[in-house]
Design an enzyme around this catalytic site. Structure first.
Site, PDB file in Angstrom:
ATOM      1  N   HIS A   7      -4.609  -9.232  48.346  1.00  0.00           N
ATOM      2  CA  HIS A   7      -4.099  -8.539  49.530  1.00  0.00           C
ATOM      3  C   HIS A   7      -4.309  -7.133  49.939  1.00  0.00           C
ATOM      4  O   HIS A   7      -4.859  -6.338  49.350  1.00  0.00           O
ATOM      5  CB  HIS A   7      -2.412  -8.879  49.531  1.00  0.00           C
ATOM      6  CG  HIS A   7      -1.774  -8.197  48.719  1.00  0.00           C
ATOM      7  ND1 HIS A   7      -1.457  -8.358  47.343  1.00  0.00           N
ATOM      8  CD2 HIS A   7      -1.204  -6.819  49.006  1.00  0.00           C
ATOM      9  CE1 HIS A   7      -0.587  -7.328  46.808  1.00  0.00           C
ATOM     10  NE2 HIS A   7      -0.607  -6.227  47.728  1.00  0.00           N
ATOM     11  N   HIS A  79      -2.266  -0.043  50.916  1.00  0.00           N
ATOM     12  CA  HIS A  79      -2.794  -0.102  49.794  1.00  0.00           C
ATOM     13  C   HIS A  79      -3.737  -1.515  49.540  1.00  0.00           C
ATOM     14  O   HIS A  79      -3.475  -2.309  50.489  1.00  0.00           O
ATOM     15  CB  HIS A  79      -2.009  -0.023  48.450  1.00  0.00           C
ATOM     16  CG  HIS A  79      -0.975  -1.113  48.283  1.00  0.00           C
ATOM     17  ND1 HIS A  79       0.145  -1.079  48.787  1.00  0.00           N
ATOM     18  CD2 HIS A  79      -1.284  -2.442  47.642  1.00  0.00           C
ATOM     19  CE1 HIS A  79       0.642  -2.351  48.431  1.00  0.00           C
ATOM     20  NE2 HIS A  79      -0.091  -3.143  47.983  1.00  0.00           N
ATOM     21  N   GLU A 130      -3.848  -1.132  44.085  1.00  0.00           N
ATOM     22  CA  GLU A 130      -2.867  -1.944  43.010  1.00  0.00           C
ATOM     23  C   GLU A 130      -3.722  -3.102  42.477  1.00  0.00           C
ATOM     24  O   GLU A 130      -4.698  -3.643  42.841  1.00  0.00           O
ATOM     25  CB  GLU A 130      -1.880  -2.868  43.932  1.00  0.00           C
ATOM     26  CG  GLU A 130      -0.947  -3.612  43.147  1.00  0.00           C
ATOM     27  CD  GLU A 130       0.151  -4.508  43.943  1.00  0.00           C
ATOM     28  OE1 GLU A 130       1.055  -4.988  43.408  1.00  0.00           O
ATOM     29  OE2 GLU A 130      -0.075  -4.581  45.316  1.00  0.00           O
TER      30      GLU A 130
END
Length: 135
Positions: A7, A79, A130
């Site tokens: 994502h 992010h 991440e």
């Protein structure tokens, strides 16, 4: 080491308005808000055919997203999340190569109920990364 893009996370100043924009203006499938107290955020996932967009909104006074929105009042990309098969092996390889893991270096459970780690943006061209263990 990294797999598919899981994502892209966008910090938003108004979670309801952003969710409505994705749902009504862009015609996307928008999930329900979910609080993630361990990360200090409320998240909404937008499901796309090839990935997801994660809308982030501050949860509590110590939310890292609150600080981000102070600097970027209109919101913005926060992010990128990449999938990995083994988060501990990925962490160890990255730290051996000089990358910095944020926090205490131990994975936390993320919004998808999988282990996650964050990598320092100064080590990755200004982008907070991440890593999420999947599979």
């Amino acid at each position: 080491m990294i797999g598919r893009l899981n994502h892209v996370a966008i910090a938003v100043p108004d979670l309801e308005a952003a969710s409505e924009q994705y749902r009504n203006t862009l015609g996307a499938k928008v999930g329900e808000p979910q609080d993630e107290p361990d990360h200090g955020v409320t998240v909404v996932f937008i499901e796309l055919p090839n990935t997801k967009v994660e809308l982030l909104y501050p949860l509590g006074e110590k939310s890292p997203i609150a600080g981000f929105l102070e600097k970027n009042p209109a919101g913005g990309i926060h992010h990128m999340c990449y999938e990995v098969e083994d988060i501990l092996a990925a962490r160890d390889k990255l730290t051996e190569q000089g990358a910095r893991v944020l926090g205490n270096g131990e994975p936390k459970i993320g919004a998808h109920k999988n282990p996650v780690l964050f990598l320092h943006p100064k080590d990755f061209n200004g982008c907070l990364i991440e890593l999420e263990q999947v599979g």
